[in-house]
Design a protein around this motif. Structure first.
Motif, mmCIF file in Angstrom:
data_model
loop_
_atom_site.group_PDB
_atom_site.id
_atom_site.type_symbol
_atom_site.label_atom_id
_atom_site.label_comp_id
_atom_site.label_asym_id
_atom_site.label_seq_id
_atom_site.Cartn_x
_atom_site.Cartn_y
_atom_site.Cartn_z
ATOM 1 N N PHE A 12 0.633 -1.136 -0.056
ATOM 2 C CA PHE A 12 -0.141 0.071 -0.012
ATOM 3 C C PHE A 12 0.895 1.279 0.189
ATOM 4 C CE2 PHE A 12 -1.845 3.400 2.737
ATOM 5 C CZ PHE A 12 -2.976 3.815 2.013
ATOM 6 N N ILE A 13 0.657 2.115 -0.802
ATOM 7 C CA ILE A 13 1.561 3.326 -0.976
ATOM 8 C C ILE A 13 0.665 4.405 -0.440
ATOM 9 C CG2 ILE A 13 2.597 4.985 -2.595
ATOM 10 C CD1 ILE A 13 4.063 2.230 -2.098
ATOM 11 N N ASP A 14 1.204 5.432 0.380
ATOM 12 C CA ASP A 14 0.225 6.420 0.802
ATOM 13 C C ASP A 14 0.431 7.645 -0.124
ATOM 14 O OD1 ASP A 14 -0.641 8.538 2.303
ATOM 15 O OD2 ASP A 14 0.460 8.738 3.702
ATOM 16 N N SER A 15 -0.675 7.654 -1.010
ATOM 17 C CA SER A 15 -0.521 8.739 -2.113
ATOM 18 C C SER A 15 -0.769 10.151 -1.766
ATOM 19 C CB SER A 15 -1.880 8.378 -3.035
ATOM 20 O OG SER A 15 -3.001 8.364 -2.314
ATOM 21 N N THR A 16 -0.915 10.253 -0.230
ATOM 22 C CA THR A 16 -1.091 11.624 -0.038
ATOM 23 C C THR A 16 0.450 12.353 0.763
ATOM 24 O OG1 THR A 16 -1.886 11.149 2.449
ATOM 25 C CG2 THR A 16 -3.608 11.278 0.661
ATOM 26 N N ASN A 17 1.284 11.552 0.772
ATOM 27 C CA ASN A 17 2.433 11.845 1.232
ATOM 28 C C ASN A 17 3.314 12.386 0.355
ATOM 29 O OD1 ASN A 17 5.557 11.544 1.962
ATOM 30 N ND2 ASN A 17 4.640 10.327 3.574
ATOM 31 N N LEU A 18 4.050 13.861 0.689
ATOM 32 C CA LEU A 18 4.553 14.522 -0.064
ATOM 33 C C LEU A 18 5.459 13.901 -0.921
ATOM 34 C CD1 LEU A 18 5.281 17.881 1.792
ATOM 35 C CD2 LEU A 18 3.290 17.312 -0.137
ATOM 36 N N GLU A 19 6.337 12.876 -0.476
ATOM 37 C CA GLU A 19 7.492 12.140 -0.890
ATOM 38 C C GLU A 19 6.948 11.249 -1.966
ATOM 39 O OE1 GLU A 19 10.778 11.396 2.242
ATOM 40 O OE2 GLU A 19 8.850 11.515 3.400
ATOM 41 N N ASN A 20 5.605 10.839 -1.846
ATOM 42 C CA ASN A 20 5.195 10.110 -3.150
ATOM 43 C C ASN A 20 4.440 10.851 -4.072
ATOM 44 O OD1 ASN A 20 5.940 7.566 -1.995
ATOM 45 N ND2 ASN A 20 4.246 7.589 -0.531
ATOM 46 N N ILE A 21 3.911 12.045 -3.850
ATOM 47 C CA ILE A 21 3.428 12.856 -4.676
ATOM 48 C C ILE A 21 4.435 13.256 -5.897
ATOM 49 C CG2 ILE A 21 1.885 15.088 -5.148
ATOM 50 C CD1 ILE A 21 0.848 14.534 -2.079
ATOM 51 N N VAL A 22 5.223 14.081 -5.239
ATOM 52 C CA VAL A 22 6.380 14.456 -5.828
ATOM 53 C C VAL A 22 7.944 13.663 -5.857
ATOM 54 C CG1 VAL A 22 5.404 16.581 -6.386
ATOM 55 C CG2 VAL A 22 6.668 16.186 -4.245
ATOM 56 N N ALA B 227 -0.192 19.209 -8.330
ATOM 57 C CA ALA B 227 -0.159 18.037 -8.186
ATOM 58 C C ALA B 227 -0.360 17.588 -6.501
ATOM 59 C CB ALA B 227 1.026 17.226 -8.608
ATOM 60 N N ILE B 228 0.331 18.436 -5.576
ATOM 61 C CA ILE B 228 0.241 18.505 -4.055
ATOM 62 C C ILE B 228 -1.291 18.660 -3.620
ATOM 63 C CG2 ILE B 228 1.069 19.316 -1.857
ATOM 64 C CD1 ILE B 228 3.682 19.420 -3.201
ATOM 65 N N TYR B 229 -1.613 19.729 -4.034
ATOM 66 C CA TYR B 229 -3.099 20.221 -3.795
ATOM 67 C C TYR B 229 -3.855 19.238 -4.186
ATOM 68 C CZ TYR B 229 -7.572 22.469 -4.301
ATOM 69 O OH TYR B 229 -8.805 22.861 -4.214
ATOM 70 N N ASN B 230 -3.899 18.452 -5.431
ATOM 71 C CA ASN B 230 -4.835 17.687 -5.874
ATOM 72 C C ASN B 230 -5.009 16.217 -5.073
ATOM 73 O OD1 ASN B 230 -6.283 19.144 -7.944
ATOM 74 N ND2 ASN B 230 -4.849 18.680 -9.379
ATOM 75 N N ALA B 231 -3.791 15.772 -4.649
ATOM 76 C CA ALA B 231 -3.681 14.771 -3.962
ATOM 77 C C ALA B 231 -3.982 14.693 -2.638
ATOM 78 C CB ALA B 231 -2.284 14.459 -4.090
ATOM 79 N N GLN B 232 -3.925 16.136 -1.903
ATOM 80 C CA GLN B 232 -4.237 16.123 -0.435
ATOM 81 C C GLN B 232 -5.644 16.842 -0.225
ATOM 82 O OE1 GLN B 232 -0.949 18.231 1.195
ATOM 83 N NE2 GLN B 232 0.267 16.301 1.589
ATOM 84 N N LYS B 233 -6.032 17.407 -1.206
ATOM 85 C CA LYS B 233 -7.257 18.219 -1.006
ATOM 86 C C LYS B 233 -8.317 17.397 -0.612
ATOM 87 C CE LYS B 233 -9.117 17.871 -5.657
ATOM 88 N NZ LYS B 233 -9.589 18.749 -6.891
#
Length: 260
Positions: free
Chosen positions: A34-44, A253-259
């Motif tokens: 499972f990859i945490d898609s909201t983590n900054l290191e995974n988003i970018v 991309a960060i905004y869209n992943a965490q909003k």
């Protein structure tokens, strides 16, 4: 307040001392990852090695960036529901966090903020301040960034009157700062401000006439000024500081992943 926020400044690099990084993935019972898609290191992921400080603020003050500088609480720390998990909350009574900044020639600060209204007795409330940088609500719900120079001059960038953030609602903000020397004669493009992933129209009110101050000679403040006279009335979540300039696409991309 309840228990459970920096945009690398010369780098407003904040981190809580834990000495280790948090896991970015989790192996499930079936063996799949499972990859945490909201983590900054995974988003970018292409900028992950430049993520110097990362505060998720989920009921603790652990950080998962690359540094290990102490973050100190002044007053009482409260937590409240945030964008992702919990968020750290300040109610305008002077509670705040202190950190040891470092110096960098370019950086990006990202965070989610939820201001509840004007701070008691003050028209301007500071989100973050160090010897070289300030980020604050100008008093009309306009984001402003300031660079402080060794000769006392101040460069001041602010969003337009048409680009304001609401009270009692989570807003994603980002600031990119390019301090590559020599500073350009026209300093307009040295800093970019973003709200909810979109670049703002920015006005440069004043320019600096010397290099930025040394950012390491005094502790900075999150949620107040260093003099403790402009407290924040609101909450912070998912604070990240990159030792690089993120692109428009990466910030969106960060905004869209965490909003929410």
């Amino acid at each position: 307040m309840k228990q459970n926020v920096c945009v690398a400044f010369i780098a407003l690099i904040l981190i809580l001392s834990t000495g280790c990084k948090k896991d970015l993935s989790l192996t499930l019972s079936g063996g799949e990852e499972f990859i945490d898609s909201t983590n900054l290191e995974n988003i970018v992921p292409e900028a992950a090695t430049s993520l110097m400080n990362y505060f998720r603020l989920n009921s603790d003050l652990m950080e998962s960036g690359l540094n290990s500088i102490d973050l100190t609480l002044v007053g009482t720390l409260d937590f409240t529901p945030g964008v992702l998990g919990d968020a750290v909350e300040f109610n305008g009574d002077g509670d705040h966090l202190k950190f040891q900044p470092t110096n960098s020639t370019h950086f990006t600060f990202v965070a989610w903020i939820n201001l509840y209204g004007p701070a008691p007795g003050a028209t301007t409330q500071y989100l973050l301040e160090s010897r070289a940088f300030r980020i604050h609500d100008r008093g009309a719900r306009r984001l402003q960034f300031e660079l402080l120079a060794t000769d006392g001059s101040v460069a001041r960038w602010k969003t337009s009157a048409a680009e304001t953030f609401p009270y009692n609602e989570w807003t994603f903000i980002a600031v990119t700062v390019d301090l590559t020397t020599p500073y350009p004669a026209d300093q307009t493009t040295m800093t970019k401000l973003y709200m909810n992933g979109i670049p703002c129209t920015v006005t440069l009110e004043t320019s600096v006439t010397a290099l930025a101050r040394d950012n390491t000679t005094a502790l900075g403040a999150i949620g107040n000024t260093m003099a403790q006279n402009r407290p924040t009335n609101g909450a912070f979540d998912e604070i990240g500081i990159f030792n690089t300039l993120l692109t428009d696409a990466q910030i969106l991309a960060i905004y869209n992943a965490q909003k929410p």
